[in-house]
Design a protein around this motif. Structure first.
Motif, PDB file in Angstrom:
ATOM      1  N   THR A 480     -11.848 -13.589  67.340  1.00  0.00           N
ATOM      2  CA  THR A 480     -11.397 -13.632  65.944  1.00  0.00           C
ATOM      3  C   THR A 480      -9.939 -14.052  65.831  1.00  0.00           C
ATOM      4  O   THR A 480      -9.506 -14.548  64.796  1.00  0.00           O
ATOM      5  N   VAL A 481      -9.170 -13.851  66.903  1.00  0.00           N
ATOM      6  CA  VAL A 481      -7.740 -14.198  66.889  1.00  0.00           C
ATOM      7  C   VAL A 481      -7.464 -15.416  67.753  1.00  0.00           C
ATOM      8  O   VAL A 481      -6.816 -16.369  67.322  1.00  0.00           O
ATOM      9  N   PHE A 482      -7.976 -15.412  68.977  1.00  0.00           N
ATOM     10  CA  PHE A 482      -7.684 -16.492  69.925  1.00  0.00           C
ATOM     11  C   PHE A 482      -8.797 -17.532  69.871  1.00  0.00           C
ATOM     12  O   PHE A 482      -9.715 -17.544  70.691  1.00  0.00           O
ATOM     13  N   SER A 483      -8.724 -18.390  68.891  1.00  0.00           N
ATOM     14  CA  SER A 483      -9.718 -19.447  68.711  1.00  0.00           C
ATOM     15  C   SER A 483      -9.014 -20.783  68.572  1.00  0.00           C
ATOM     16  O   SER A 483      -7.784 -20.853  68.440  1.00  0.00           O
ATOM     17  N   ALA A 484      -9.816 -21.855  68.589  1.00  0.00           N
ATOM     18  CA  ALA A 484      -9.239 -23.197  68.484  1.00  0.00           C
ATOM     19  C   ALA A 484      -8.663 -23.466  67.097  1.00  0.00           C
ATOM     20  O   ALA A 484      -7.821 -24.351  66.928  1.00  0.00           O
ATOM     21  N   LYS A 485      -9.090 -22.695  66.100  1.00  0.00           N
ATOM     22  CA  LYS A 485      -8.589 -22.910  64.738  1.00  0.00           C
ATOM     23  C   LYS A 485      -7.175 -22.364  64.566  1.00  0.00           C
ATOM     24  O   LYS A 485      -6.438 -22.824  63.695  1.00  0.00           O
ATOM     25  N   GLN A 486      -6.816 -21.345  65.359  1.00  0.00           N
ATOM     26  CA  GLN A 486      -5.494 -20.733  65.251  1.00  0.00           C
ATOM     27  C   GLN A 486      -4.505 -21.457  66.161  1.00  0.00           C
ATOM     28  O   GLN A 486      -4.858 -21.878  67.262  1.00  0.00           O
ATOM     29  N   ARG A 487      -3.265 -21.555  65.706  1.00  0.00           N
ATOM     30  CA  ARG A 487      -2.210 -22.157  66.525  1.00  0.00           C
ATOM     31  C   ARG A 487      -1.155 -21.089  66.805  1.00  0.00           C
ATOM     32  O   ARG A 487      -0.757 -20.343  65.909  1.00  0.00           O
TER      33      ARG A 487
END
Length: 660
Positions: A480-487
């Motif tokens: 939920t936090v460490f995904s490809a959508k988050q930078r």
């Protein structure tokens, strides 16, 4: 997975399919090159040579397509090894694919996006590649199904971890069409997921055809397998609506779902008659309606197979087999009702009302001049109507044999010929046993039979939740936090010193914990800690998966010696994009300059044409569809004062670029 070198009948077929796919790929590339040369040249002599070459290539492609169709109708290999006297069922062949190397793209993404040492994830990447390789040769049982579902679920984690919606990471997936053999090459992970779903459905069909149809348990398993196959293919149709492959197009999947449900209905009928069909009035009534239902569903399948655009790509022998089965089972329905009329006379102790009601439910209408009760009581009328049904049964049997004889692939299936011939002879024998003196006076036409079943066949939706998988890249942190959508920023090290008043900040959230209520005067803030930072490591120990209480326990152990924290900060993804560009269409990146678009507005208004459709297969145009196509901003915008309105880049997106 199974040993790909095993000399089994199924592996030989799949190896032949792979070879034909490679030959088709070579021929398609040659055709594409010849067509490009034909468009480019103006020399008549060269054009004549290219046209001649094109004719040869097209002929080769047609031959290869026929060879692939032969593999698709090689149903004997997939049937149960036991001696059986049943019409073969049709399985789907598995889609073939090329090897994919995830190593470099995923390691680069881990280093760039997550700022972690990518060498620590070599084993996880190898596990992913091993699982994909095993999925190319799944075992034909529940273990094979579970392995394919495991990879499908694992792809969900991989998609969220490594495939951002704004760009491609350079992983190329190639899958071959199951019916045409033409390759589809995409950088979109959705192609991989859709193809794995197709193979799950195909494997269910192979399990269904392998079941022993001479036992009750075998037929029950076959019905279940075909219903599950229909459920998976239906899920594929509803979830992936614009797949760039003929075999996964909505129209084709709709036909395949119908065919699997029809085969399940056929197995239900065989299940009812497995213990034998008693020559009893009400038993034959029930069997008549059940077998009429099988003939009806196969008629619908045959109709669907002969509709555009499916007709061009469905194997011709499949369409003819559906027609044969429709005629065969319709003939059996007429044979059963003829047996009722010819062999069962109304006896004094019989219940007239019950027999009349049961017989009237078989007909939508009764021939003119006849009444159901009168037919039951009158021996002559019973014989006439019974013989009319026998004549119709014989006509259907002869049509099934004729169609079977016209199709070369079906003509070579011995058990099919034997079943059709035996049923035809049985009807002829029954007809010969009846009196023939008054045949020339009998003008009764047998009415159509209404179908009915007590065993409704429906799709069974895939139960993915029953297969438990663990994220290979669990160490990266909560998804939920460490995904490809988050930078994220690169991890920063904060030296935390002991203070009498406490830590100087509080923690909140689940894993990973987040800093809040930070005292600007505390030593942690002076060392660089910010409000909203996520703590990923305490004292060199990874704590991405630890909650507030666990992290607080570690922080309370701070003594005279300072403790090092590693923290990361979330970056604003919108700020990282160009303020005047970055337009995306369903994950397929297209970047345009608003100024350039505005300058070309007048020219586009006058010369605007319908956007050209992208080719159905994108492997030939992959260089034109790189991650972005950026138009540079001009140094001067002279003459733009006459622009009347702002032009939105969304209006210029080609909808065909969205493959899913």
């Amino acid at each position: 997975g199974c040993n790909p070198l095993a000399e089994t009948g199924r592996s030989k077929l799949q190896n032949q399919r792979a070879v034909i796919n490679q030959q088709i790929l070579k021929a398609v590339r040659m055709r594409a090159g010849a067509e490009n040369l034909l468009r480019a040249t103006t020399n008549n002599k060269v054009r004549e040579q290219v046209l001649l070459e094109l004719s040869f290539v097209n002929s080769d492609l047609q031959i290869l397509k026929e060879e692939l169709e032969g593999l698709n109708i090689s149903v004997e290999v997939y049937q149960n090894a036991e001696e059986t006297f049943s019409i073969p069922l049709v399985p789907l062949g598995l889609k073939e694919t090329k090897d994919v190397d995830f190593t470099v793209p995923l390691k680069d993404f881990i280093l760039e996006h997550y700022s972690q040492d990518s060498s620590e994830y070599e084993d996880e990447i190898a596990d992913l590649m091993d699982l994909r390789q095993a999925c190319r040769t799944p075992s034909r049982d529940e273990a094979g199904i579970e392995m394919l579902i495991s990879y499908f679920l694992q792809l969900g984690y991989v998609e969220n971890r490594f495939f951002p919606p704004t760009r491609h990471i350079g992983v190329l997936f190639t899958w071959y069409d199951s019916f045409t053999g033409v390759p589809v090459c995409q950088q979109n992970l959705l192609l991989e997921k859709a193809s794995i779903l197709f193979n799950i459905g195909a494997l269910y069909t192979q399990i269904g055809t392998r079941c022993n149809r001479q036992t009750q348990a075998g037929l029950e398993n076959a019905v279940d397998a075909f219903q599950k196959a229909a459920g998976v293919l239906s899920y594929l149709k509803e979830t992936f609506t614009h797949t760039p492959s003929y075999d996964m197009s909505p129209a084709m999947l709709n036909v395949l779902v119908k065919m699997m449900l029809a085969q399940a209905q056929e197995c239900v009928f065989e299940q009812i008659g497995l213990s034998g069909i008693r020559n009893e009035f009400f038993t034959l009534i029930k069997m008549t309606q059940e077998v009429a239902k099988v003939g009806e569903v196969y008629m619908l399948v045959n109709t669907a197979m002969n509709q555009e655009p499916v007709k061009e790509n469905i194997p011709y022998s499949w369409s003819k087999l559906a027609q044969i089965k429709s005629d065969h089972y319709k003939a059996l329905a007429h044979y059963f009702i003829a047996t009722i009329l010819c062999d069962h006379e109304l006896q004094p102790g019989d219940d007239e009302d019950q027999q009349e009601k049961a017989l009237s439910q078989l007909y939508d209408h009764i021939p003119e001049g006849l009444m159901v009760l009168a037919v039951l009581k009158d021996k002559v009328q019973r014989k006439q109507l019974g013989k009319a049904h026998l004549r119709k049964a014989i006509v259907y049997h002869e049509e099934a044999l004729r169609v079977c004889g016209l199709c070369k692939k079906l003509r070579n299936i011995e058990v099919l010929q034997e079943v059709l011939t035996a049923a035809h002879k049985r009807s002829l024998l029954k007809y010969a046993q009846q009196e023939t003196e008054d045949d020339f006076l009998s003008l009764i036409q047998a009415p159509d039979i209404l179908s009915k079943t007590e065993h409704k066949i429906e799709t069974i939706a895939p139960q993915f939740s029953k297969v438990k998988v663990k994220d290979f890249f669990h160490k990266l942190g909560p998804l939920t936090v460490f995904s490809a959508k988050q930078r994220w920023t690169a991890p920063r090290t904060i030296c935390l010193h002991h203070e009498a008043g406490g830590l100087g900040f509080s923690l909140k959230g689940g894993a990973p914990v987040q800093v809040y209520c930070l005292d600007p005067a505390c030593s942690a803030a002076s060392a660089g800690l910010k409000e909203g930072d996520y703590i990923v490591s305490v004292g060199g120990m990874d704590c991405k998966w630890l909650g507030v209480n666990e992290v607080l326990e570690k922080l309370k152990s701070v003594g005279k010696e300072p403790m090092e924290l590693e923290v990361i900060s979330c970056q604003d993804t919108a700020a990282s994009l160009h303020s005047k560009s970055a337009t995306y269409s369903m994950g397929m990146q297209k970047t345009y300059s608003l100024i350039c678009l505005a300058m070309d507005e007048d020219k586009m208004d006058h010369t605007k044409k319908a956007p050209l459709k992208l080719p159905f297969l994108s492997w030939g145009t992959k260089n034109r569809q790189k991650a972005a196509s950026t138009l540079c901003l001009p140094s001067a915008v002279a003459g733009s004062s006459h622009i009347k309105k702002k032009l939105s880049p969304f209006t210029l997106l080609n909808s065909e670029s969205s493959l899913y």
